[in-house]
Design a protein around this motif. Structure first.
Motif, PDB file in Angstrom:
ATOM      1  N   LEU A 132       1.994  34.641 -42.365  1.00 55.67           N
ATOM      2  CA  LEU A 132       0.549  34.429 -42.211  1.00 55.67           C
ATOM      3  C   LEU A 132      -0.081  33.763 -43.438  1.00 55.67           C
ATOM      4  O   LEU A 132      -1.114  33.107 -43.327  1.00 55.67           O
ATOM      5  CB  LEU A 132      -0.155  35.744 -41.886  1.00 55.67           C
ATOM      6  CG  LEU A 132       0.227  36.316 -40.517  1.00 55.67           C
ATOM      7  CD1 LEU A 132      -0.446  37.655 -40.280  1.00 55.67           C
ATOM      8  CD2 LEU A 132      -0.128  35.348 -39.392  1.00 55.67           C
ATOM      9  N   LYS A 133       0.565  33.906 -44.601  1.00 56.44           N
ATOM     10  CA  LYS A 133       0.057  33.208 -45.793  1.00 56.44           C
ATOM     11  C   LYS A 133       0.042  31.706 -45.579  1.00 56.44           C
ATOM     12  O   LYS A 133      -0.788  30.994 -46.128  1.00 56.44           O
ATOM     13  CB  LYS A 133       0.913  33.562 -47.016  1.00 56.44           C
ATOM     14  CG  LYS A 133       0.702  34.989 -47.497  1.00 56.44           C
ATOM     15  CD  LYS A 133       1.151  35.155 -48.946  1.00 56.44           C
ATOM     16  CE  LYS A 133       0.750  36.528 -49.457  1.00 56.44           C
ATOM     17  NZ  LYS A 133       1.915  37.287 -49.953  1.00 56.44           N
ATOM     18  N   GLU A 134       0.999  31.226 -44.771  1.00 61.60           N
ATOM     19  CA  GLU A 134       1.075  29.785 -44.503  1.00 61.60           C
ATOM     20  C   GLU A 134       0.052  29.344 -43.456  1.00 61.60           C
ATOM     21  O   GLU A 134      -0.111  28.166 -43.210  1.00 61.60           O
ATOM     22  CB  GLU A 134       2.476  29.411 -43.998  1.00 61.60           C
ATOM     23  CG  GLU A 134       3.542  29.483 -45.076  1.00 61.60           C
ATOM     24  CD  GLU A 134       4.862  28.921 -44.581  1.00 61.60           C
ATOM     25  OE1 GLU A 134       4.974  28.546 -43.408  1.00 61.60           O
ATOM     26  OE2 GLU A 134       5.787  28.851 -45.402  1.00 61.60           O
ATOM     27  N   LEU A 135      -0.576  30.310 -42.805  1.00 66.46           N
ATOM     28  CA  LEU A 135      -1.535  29.968 -41.757  1.00 66.46           C
ATOM     29  C   LEU A 135      -2.973  30.255 -42.191  1.00 66.46           C
ATOM     30  O   LEU A 135      -3.895  30.215 -41.388  1.00 66.46           O
ATOM     31  CB  LEU A 135      -1.208  30.747 -40.464  1.00 66.46           C
ATOM     32  CG  LEU A 135       0.197  30.520 -39.889  1.00 66.46           C
ATOM     33  CD1 LEU A 135       0.386  31.313 -38.615  1.00 66.46           C
ATOM     34  CD2 LEU A 135       0.461  29.030 -39.623  1.00 66.46           C
ATOM     35  N   THR A 185       4.093  41.536 -29.487  1.00 69.71           N
ATOM     36  CA  THR A 185       3.362  40.292 -29.783  1.00 69.71           C
ATOM     37  C   THR A 185       1.936  40.683 -30.184  1.00 69.71           C
ATOM     38  O   THR A 185       1.010  40.602 -29.378  1.00 69.71           O
ATOM     39  CB  THR A 185       3.339  39.362 -28.555  1.00 69.71           C
ATOM     40  OG1 THR A 185       2.962  40.133 -27.390  1.00 69.71           O
ATOM     41  CG2 THR A 185       4.692  38.724 -28.309  1.00 69.71           C
ATOM     42  N   PRO A 186       1.752  41.114 -31.442  1.00 69.04           N
ATOM     43  CA  PRO A 186       0.484  41.714 -31.866  1.00 69.04           C
ATOM     44  C   PRO A 186      -0.550  40.721 -32.399  1.00 69.04           C
ATOM     45  O   PRO A 186      -1.551  41.141 -32.980  1.00 69.04           O
ATOM     46  CB  PRO A 186       0.927  42.671 -32.983  1.00 69.04           C
ATOM     47  CG  PRO A 186       2.120  41.994 -33.587  1.00 69.04           C
ATOM     48  CD  PRO A 186       2.775  41.172 -32.501  1.00 69.04           C
ATOM     49  N   GLY A 187      -0.325  39.427 -32.166  1.00 67.07           N
ATOM     50  CA  GLY A 187      -1.236  38.431 -32.723  1.00 67.07           C
ATOM     51  C   GLY A 187      -2.693  38.654 -32.354  1.00 67.07           C
ATOM     52  O   GLY A 187      -3.600  38.422 -33.159  1.00 67.07           O
ATOM     53  N   VAL A 188      -2.916  39.141 -31.130  1.00 69.50           N
ATOM     54  CA  VAL A 188      -4.279  39.366 -30.643  1.00 69.50           C
ATOM     55  C   VAL A 188      -5.064  40.284 -31.591  1.00 69.50           C
ATOM     56  O   VAL A 188      -6.268  40.120 -31.785  1.00 69.50           O
ATOM     57  CB  VAL A 188      -4.238  39.925 -29.193  1.00 69.50           C
ATOM     58  CG1 VAL A 188      -3.648  41.318 -29.134  1.00 69.50           C
ATOM     59  CG2 VAL A 188      -5.611  39.866 -28.550  1.00 69.50           C
ATOM     60  N   ASN A 189      -4.362  41.226 -32.232  1.00 76.11           N
ATOM     61  CA  ASN A 189      -5.016  42.179 -33.138  1.00 76.11           C
ATOM     62  C   ASN A 189      -5.570  41.534 -34.406  1.00 76.11           C
ATOM     63  O   ASN A 189      -6.458  42.086 -35.044  1.00 76.11           O
ATOM     64  CB  ASN A 189      -4.041  43.290 -33.547  1.00 76.11           C
ATOM     65  CG  ASN A 189      -3.518  44.058 -32.342  1.00 76.11           C
ATOM     66  OD1 ASN A 189      -4.199  44.138 -31.324  1.00 76.11           O
ATOM     67  ND2 ASN A 189      -2.321  44.598 -32.446  1.00 76.11           N
ATOM     68  N   GLY A 232      -6.571  38.258 -34.344  1.00 73.32           N
ATOM     69  CA  GLY A 232      -7.359  37.088 -33.946  1.00 73.32           C
ATOM     70  C   GLY A 232      -6.561  35.804 -33.820  1.00 73.32           C
ATOM     71  O   GLY A 232      -7.136  34.715 -33.791  1.00 73.32           O
ATOM     72  N   LEU A 233      -5.224  35.922 -33.767  1.00 79.24           N
ATOM     73  CA  LEU A 233      -4.395  34.736 -33.537  1.00 79.24           C
ATOM     74  C   LEU A 233      -3.478  35.051 -32.356  1.00 79.24           C
ATOM     75  O   LEU A 233      -2.404  35.609 -32.523  1.00 79.24           O
ATOM     76  CB  LEU A 233      -3.565  34.386 -34.783  1.00 79.24           C
ATOM     77  CG  LEU A 233      -2.655  33.164 -34.660  1.00 79.24           C
ATOM     78  CD1 LEU A 233      -3.442  31.873 -34.456  1.00 79.24           C
ATOM     79  CD2 LEU A 233      -1.736  33.039 -35.873  1.00 79.24           C
ATOM     80  N   MET A 267       1.858  43.030 -23.053  1.00 77.38           N
ATOM     81  CA  MET A 267       2.262  42.898 -24.464  1.00 77.38           C
ATOM     82  C   MET A 267       1.311  41.969 -25.215  1.00 77.38           C
ATOM     83  O   MET A 267       0.896  42.239 -26.337  1.00 77.38           O
ATOM     84  CB  MET A 267       3.688  42.338 -24.560  1.00 77.38           C
ATOM     85  CG  MET A 267       4.782  43.300 -24.182  1.00 77.38           C
ATOM     86  SD  MET A 267       6.407  42.491 -24.296  1.00 77.38           S
ATOM     87  CE  MET A 267       6.638  42.409 -26.089  1.00 77.38           C
ATOM     88  N   LEU A 268       0.977  40.850 -24.575  1.00 77.24           N
ATOM     89  CA  LEU A 268       0.142  39.831 -25.234  1.00 77.24           C
ATOM     90  C   LEU A 268      -1.309  40.283 -25.398  1.00 77.24           C
ATOM     91  O   LEU A 268      -1.950  39.984 -26.398  1.00 77.24           O
ATOM     92  CB  LEU A 268       0.208  38.520 -24.448  1.00 77.24           C
ATOM     93  CG  LEU A 268       1.561  37.798 -24.495  1.00 77.24           C
ATOM     94  CD1 LEU A 268       1.711  36.834 -23.330  1.00 77.24           C
ATOM     95  CD2 LEU A 268       1.732  37.064 -25.829  1.00 77.24           C
TER      96      LEU A 268
END
Length: 247
Positions: free
Chosen positions: A56-59, A121-125, A127-128, A149-150
């Motif tokens: 995430l540092k790269e994003l 797939t926890p990206g939703v948590n 905001g991505l 999951m999504l």
């Protein structure tokens, strides 16, 4: 024939798929892939997390859009490369696989997991939304399982992952090496050229309608019979002897 082990080895960063990690994974997957001795590739990881997905540092907003595009471009290239390789690729999972790490497991041909493994797939948590992992997930899980999951980011246990088809086998942690080795040894007994043909054909037919798929695969089987290992296998069977593959 031999088996190549690729080990994700940055446990301090939870084996995040940084640009550097993705590039080196791509390099390892492609290394000497035409070698007639390479039969199977196993992807495993050091530490309690198999792979935590993108770094995430790269994003973060400090990096520009061009950099972000590159990260997702190379990630997609690695995920699709796995299915284009002429040898089977096995994920050996012992721990947590999240986001693009879960995508990696879903993209492998076979996945063997220990009982303590989990998949999310926890990206939703944060905001991505995990839109790119969803491509692999939606193609290997029932839609409603993938979407739960999504949408929630909640993990699947190893048993749930098995039940829904995200992994091929679940074993106790102390049997993980042995079980993975058993599968890869069995693969090593077969003809490399026949397996390569079969793998490529499988991924081609899976996106086709039924009639097209049968037409295409029937032709592949006719072609398969003309291959030296195809003839050898059938002759050996009829003569009740072990085949000697030329690969």
């Amino acid at each position: 024939g031999f088996c190549r082990n690729i080990i994700l080895n940055n446990p301090r960063r939870r084996n995040a798929l940084s640009l550097a990690m993705l590039r080196s994974l791509r390099e390892d997957l492609l290394h000497d892939v035409k070698s007639k001795d390479l039969r199977v590739i196993i992807i495993s990881a050091e530490g309690p997390v198999f792979c935590s997905g993108h770094d995430l540092k790269e994003l973060s907003s400090e990096d520009d859009v061009k950099h972000h595009s590159l990260v997702f471009e190379i990630c997609a290239e690695v995920m699709t490369l796995i299915q284009k390789l002429p040898v089977p690729v096995i994920a050996k999972v012992n721990g947590l696989a999240t986001a693009a790490g879960c995508q990696l497991v879903a993209s492998c041909d076979i996945a063997v997991a220990s009982e303590k493994s989990q998949f999310a797939t926890p990206g939703v948590n944060i905001g991505l939304f995990c839109s790119t992992p969803a491509v692999a997930l939606g193609r290997s899980l029932p839609r409603k399982v993938a979407l739960e999951m999504l949408f929630t980011g909640e993990p699947l246990s190893a048993q749930e992952a098995l039940m829904h088809g995200l992994v091929s086998k679940v074993v106790p942690e102390d049997k993980l090496d042995e079980e993975t080795r058993k599968i890869s040894q069995k693969i090593c007994e077969s003809s490399k050229s026949i397996l390569a043909l079969g793998k490529a054909t499988f991924y081609r037919q899976i996106t086709q309608d039924l009639d097209t798929a049968y037409k295409m695969t029937a032709q592949v089987m006719v072609d398969n019979l003309t291959l030296r290992d195809g003839q050898e296998g059938i002759e050996a069977f009829i003569q009740k002897r072990k085949p000697v593959w030329s690969h």
